[in-house]
Design an enzyme around this catalytic site. Structure first.
Site, mmCIF file in Angstrom:
data_model
loop_
_atom_site.group_PDB
_atom_site.id
_atom_site.type_symbol
_atom_site.label_atom_id
_atom_site.label_comp_id
_atom_site.label_asym_id
_atom_site.label_seq_id
_atom_site.Cartn_x
_atom_site.Cartn_y
_atom_site.Cartn_z
ATOM 1 N N HIS A 215 0.817 -1.205 0.000
ATOM 2 C CA HIS A 215 0.000 0.000 0.000
ATOM 3 C C HIS A 215 0.852 1.256 0.000
ATOM 4 O O HIS A 215 0.453 2.295 -0.525
ATOM 5 C CB HIS A 215 -0.952 -0.035 1.196
ATOM 6 N N CYS B 244 7.305 5.178 -28.757
ATOM 7 C CA CYS B 244 6.464 5.620 -27.637
ATOM 8 C C CYS B 244 6.821 4.926 -26.333
ATOM 9 O O CYS B 244 6.128 5.088 -25.333
ATOM 10 C CB CYS B 244 4.986 5.413 -27.945
#
Length: 837
Positions: A464, A757
């Site tokens: 987290h 890209c």
């Protein structure tokens, strides 16, 4: 509909009980009318005590919308206040005072009201709320023995067998989904063959199953519909997909730099236990960027409560009550934080709130107080400690959840002691926060503060701490052994891309790092030294990204990742939903080119409605364009939505398919896209086969765009999610450079554009090389536009080609980079970190 009023001595407790009931029965949240009535002082500030006027006001507020109202009271004078409130109220709706347990009764009443029960039905359900618990615990004993608490119910109802399909197993969010789907049923889960058993309503017990991907789970219940709901959650992987780790955000995977890669002469890599000036510690970069500031360590957690202190038998009831009050306080604090957060941070904080609310956790702690005289603090310490140990023993990503349990434990201890919990310091000057690990609440509180980077000894890319750090845009490195031994006040340089911590760096080194990380203004015109135009475009993942890229001067969008429309869903978005979402991106680039990549699900971004439940090797499996083999409508709907969005906006929309490997795939995609109304069609070249077939592929499409991230992964056969293979996932690898050259030559031969890209385009040294290899445009993070533009304006086409040829001739990545530097000399800045893959 029957309304419900909860009367409590504490406004916070009443509101928390209501929130808990609605959370445990979420389908009722939009149906049932619930209000809490509690005491306030003269200015409206909540106080401990009951208030008959507040209760009567709550009744009158619900009366116009209800056929009857059930009132539940916590204890003591709450009953007197409720009776008096009946005299004060202005409405005449029927009211029933229920002699029910406050929390369990409230939950039972909410469920009964949502089911359409009458006033008598709702009151009876509330009053009988404890029957199940009484039957389970035994009427003659307040505390069950271990054997009794683990015994199997006499009648288990229907039994089914399911498989854990999502990569992360039953962690906090899947556990919360199970609890919701089985709310108010007798559904239980057992890990096979001889694993533990858990009630579906207990978040902590579900976590302690330690269920990982591939584990068999037996679910049982007398409620067939509940079995169907829970089985469906397992089948679709709880909406998380079915394999691989969660994506790290915007497709950018941090790489742990090897000790020999890109280490400046001023910073020697030494032993991990060396804290001298210039030494370097290595960890796992989980959130990109550079942060330089003095170290501040997170305060120490609450100390272990004394196990020798016992509570007298006649005081144990009151001590048990303190556990419930502390749990309500901590739960409410998480609720407030979640309400102020968004995205992943909100979901994570909600999961922590559910841990604090867990009724079985409180029951276990209460049992220790009642049976053995433990203090409330000691009981919480022992019960939560067992949960934490079990999660750590489970290993892998489940072990990363132990931090969340430890955080809830510490907050409960602080609430019980009345002391403030040591948390993130509040400072005006910038600082780098160093900790063993950070809780979700601590990490989320960093938003808008002076913290410039995070360093932790524990954690991983799916912890987290990592998720919230990426969401907040804070550079972060986790898994740094011995990080907490760095003294407060020592200046460190945190490189979130390369996973490096430099101790007390020199001023020259800091200047280099800050210069490389600081966005350089871009005037909106990419060009080489001779004035030749070289469009510089942006990679974006949604409307907000597009607006930021437009503000940064991007000449267009070279990679529009459309996955944001599909992630965190269990079904595909409609054409209308997609059209609206795509327009938010196109609107920022009116009159400019926007290259859209169709859905690139699979591998590290599995979707339950697109990918198989299990796939042996998802990186080489059904991902990208290959999904259309299994779900052709998914692609056709997306192409139609893109065409509608293009009609509604005036951006120059081009579309390309990811994971193309053959000429036939390219041709079929081009036909389908043009049939949907999209004129310019291209492909991503990410596989060696597509690179080798570039000339033939460019005969059937209008352009190609090179995805250097995946091209490096597939060329070197090195999973780019594995940090220890970071040296292989390097665009400077000569094999990758030679494939890029082949693609560029194919584009020049037929006069069609070839863009880049991948993350390589944002490397200020590599960008001129890519131009020399044949790239006609470069697309990157908008933050890199100015830096790359400045580098390109210092080089001419001939020096770009010369550097490219020298690098391609090199045998090793380091030699390729050195060869380019010899030719380009001081014309371009040398990156201070390893290039992203």
């Amino acid at each position: 509909m029957i309304g419900i009023v909860a009367v409590s001595h504490s406004a916070a407790l009443g509101e928390a009980a209501v929130a808990l009931a609605l959370q445990m029965a979420p389908t009722a949240a939009s149906q049932v009318r619930v209000a809490a009535g509690a005491g306030t002082d003269a200015d409206g500030t909540p106080i401990l005590g009951t208030d008959a006027m507040a209760v009567s006001a709550a009744i009158d507020d619900l009366a116009p919308r209800c056929e009857g109202i059930v009132v539940l009271m916590d204890l003591g004078s709450a009953l007197m206040s409720a009776e008096l409130a009946l005299e004060f109220r202005m409405s005449d709706v029927p009211v029933r005072l229920a002699p029910a347990p406050f929390v369990e009764g409230l939950l039972a009443a909410v469920v009964a009201a949502a089911a359409g029960g009458s006033l008598d039905d709702v009151a009876a359900e509330a009053a009988g709320a404890l029957e199940v618990k009484t039957a389970q615990l035994g009427a003659s004993s307040a505390v069950a023995s271990e054997s009794e608490s683990e015994s199997e119910p006499a009648d288990r109802g229907d039994i089914r067998r399911v498989v854990v399909r999502n990569a992360l197993g039953i962690h906090a969010r899947p556990a919360a989904l199970i609890s919701e789907a089985a709310a108010e049923t007798d559904l239980r889960l057992r890990k096979l063959p001889e694993g533990p058993d858990a009630a579906a309503g207990s978040l902590s017990r579900l976590l302690l199953l330690g269920a990982r991907q591939g584990d068999d789970i037996e679910i049982s219940s007398s409620d067939g519909a509940a079995l169907d709901r829970v089985a469906a959650l397992f089948d679709d992987g709880f909406g998380e997909g079915v394999d691989a780790a969660a994506p790290l955000g915007h497709g950018e995977v941090p790489v742990v730099a090897p000790e020999s890669a890109d280490v400046p002469e001023t910073a020697e890599v030494r032993r991990r236990d060396d804290r001298s000036a210039g030494s370097v510690l290595l960890g796992r970069g989980v959130s990109p960027g550079i942060g330089v500031a003095a170290v501040v360590r997170l305060g120490a957690a609450p100390t272990e409560p004394d196990p020798s202190v016992t509570v007298a038998p006649d005081a144990r009831g009151e001590e048990i009550g303190r556990i419930g009050t502390a749990a309500a306080e901590v739960s409410e604090s998480f609720r407030r934080r979640a309400a102020a957060a968004s995205g992943e941070a909100r979901d994570i904080l909600d999961a922590s709130r559910l841990i604090a609310d867990d009724p079985e956790l409180r029951a276990d702690a209460s049992a220790l107080v009642r049976a053995e005289g433990r203090t409330a603090a000691r009981a919480v310490w022992e019960v939560m400690g067992e949960h934490e140990k079990a999660l750590i023993a489970a290993g892998g990503r489940m072990a990363e959840r132990a931090t969340d349990v430890r955080d809830v434990r510490d907050r409960l201890l602080a609430a019980l002691s009345g002391e403030a919990l040591p948390g993130v310091p509040v400072r005006d000057e910038p600082f780098v926060l160093v900790a063993r690990d950070l809780s979700p609440a601590d990490t989320s509180s960093l938003a808008g503060g002076s913290c410039v980077a995070l360093v932790t000894e524990e954690g991983g890319p799916t912890s987290h701490t990592a998720i919230i750090a990426r969401e907040l845009g804070l550079p972060a490195v986790v898994g740094v052994a011995g990080a907490t031994t760095i003294a407060d006040g020592i200046t460190v340089l945190v490189d979130g891309d390369a996973g490096r911590i430099e101790i007390d760096p020199s001023s020259v080194r800091v200047a280099e790092a800050v210069a490389a990380a600081t966005p350089v203004a871009f005037d909106g015109r990419g060009m080489l030294a001779d004035g030749r135009a070289l469009p510089l475009l942006a990679n974006v993942g949604g409307g907000e990204d597009a607006a930021l890229a437009a503000d940064a001067g991007a000449e267009g969008i070279g990679l529009f990742r459309t996955e944001f429309c599909f992630l965190s869903r269990t079904d595909a978005p409609s054409i209308d939903e997609q059209t609206a979402a795509y327009r938010t991106v196109l609107a920022s680039f009116g009159g400019k080119k926007v290259v859209v990549r169709t859905l690139d699900a699979g591998s590290d971004k599995p979707l339950p409605f697109a990918n198989a439940a299990q796939e042996e090797n998802p990186a080489l499996g059904v991902r990208g364009l290959r999904i259309s083999r299994r779900a052709p409508r998914l692609l056709d709907d997306q192409l139609r939505a893109l065409a509608l969005a293009a009609e509604a906006e005036d951006a120059q929309v081009e579309v390309m398919a990811p994971m193309v490997a053959t000429v036939d795939e390219a041709a079929e995609f081009a036909d389908r896209a043009r049939s949907a109304g999209l004129a310019r069609v291209g492909v991503m070249i990410e596989t060696p086969s597509a690179a080798l077939l570039a000339a033939e592929i460019l005969e059937v499409v209008d352009f190609a765009s090179i995805g250097t991230n995946d091209l490096a992964q597939y060329t070197l056969a090195a999973d780019r999610l594995i940090g220890e293979l970071g040296d292989l996932n390097d665009p400077w690898q000569p094999a990758v450079l030679r494939l890029v050259r082949a693609i560029g030559e194919a584009g020049r031969a037929v006069g069609k554009p070839v863009g880049v890209c991948g993350e390589a385009a944002s490397d200020a040294l590599l960008a001129p090389m890519l131009v020399g290899l044949g790239a006609t445009s470069l697309s990157m993070s908008y933050r890199a536009l100015g830096r790359v533009a400045a580098a390109l304006r210092r080089v001419d086409p001939s020096s770009c080609r010369a550097a490219a040829e020298a690098a391609c001739a090199a045998p090793r990545a380091a030699d390729a980079r050195a060869a380019a530097l010899r030719i380009l000399g001081g014309r371009v800045p040398v990156p201070v970190t390893a290039s992203g893959s």
